[in-house]
Design an enzyme around this catalytic site. Sequence first.
Site, short mmCIF file in Angstrom:
data_model
loop_
_atom_site.label_atom_id
_atom_site.label_comp_id
_atom_site.label_asym_id
_atom_site.label_seq_id
_atom_site.Cartn_x
_atom_site.Cartn_y
_atom_site.Cartn_z
N CYS A 1 0.59 -0.87 0.09
CA CYS A 1 0.29 -0.50 -0.32
C CYS A 1 0.65 1.32 -0.06
O CYS A 1 1.79 1.51 1.28
CB CYS A 1 -1.10 -0.16 1.06
SG CYS A 1 -1.59 1.68 1.55
N CYS B 1 -0.81 3.95 -6.28
CA CYS B 1 -2.37 3.58 -5.09
C CYS B 1 -1.91 1.42 -5.43
O CYS B 1 -2.34 1.56 -6.96
CB CYS B 1 -3.51 3.93 -5.01
SG CYS B 1 -4.54 3.20 -4.00
#
Length: 289
Positions: free
Chosen positions: A72, A185
């Site tokens: 992440c 992302c």
Amino acid sequence: MTDFVFIDSGTGGIPYLLHLKNYLPQANCVYVGDTKNFPYGTKSSEEIIKCVTSLVQKIIEKFNPLVIVVACNTMSVNALDSLRKTFPKTAFVGTVPAIKVAAEKSKKRVFGLLATDSTVSCDYNFALKEKYASDCKMVLRGDSKLIDFIERKSFTATQEEIKAACFPAVDFFKQNDCDVIILGCTHFLNISSQIQQVCGSDILVVDSKDGVVKHAIEVYKQALRAASEPAEGVADKTAAQNTKWAGAGLGSQGETSPTLYITGFNEKEDQKEYDVLSEKYKLKFCGLL
């Protein structure tokens, strides 16, 4: 003992796990999505560090992993340094936007960074830009709406619905004359092929998946070697046990199926979404951590 645990705010890091399994099909892998605290991209740095630290504490206690892959970008740019200080005995591998790759690929010297609001505003990205792409223009777009769509709807959506969801972001970068888009992302990697289709041949879509996975494997091998080397004065019997354990870590058990855990359901339809993606990617859904 678990070889790898991958963590993300939701389902974003799953492509990284699947890519690692292509290299190491025998690796024992667990995936944990902190869905109770999703989304991370709108949180402050302090909130992110608090959430991730609590999550990692539970993971270490339950799985005792050799390597934790922070799959992440938002977690990585905000909390990776803190995690390494808080849990010094655990090896961490972070994920950061592929700015170097974008600079290498961009012919116009204009590339876009598609990420969370938190990631696009992080100073770390500007440092990477100055280091690897000082002659380029970096166009930023935080897109929490698209991330939410991917987490909650994309696995049960049609191809046309996914492409429609991608269009506003792609059009934004086209309007800004970008010829490369960085998927900053990890959620976006779940629909990277559709994003590339909407972009067409004029814009290249890049990500950090391959670099992160290769680095994670190197860190894993280093951890195995360290575990097999006894400290000075340790008995031969203990050394032999460590060596045997390290060999098992390299995959003598054969190919294994990854397991998926989450930390909470936010909507009634979430269960269906996780069931669908588990079946699609051959993950064993184990429910709440």
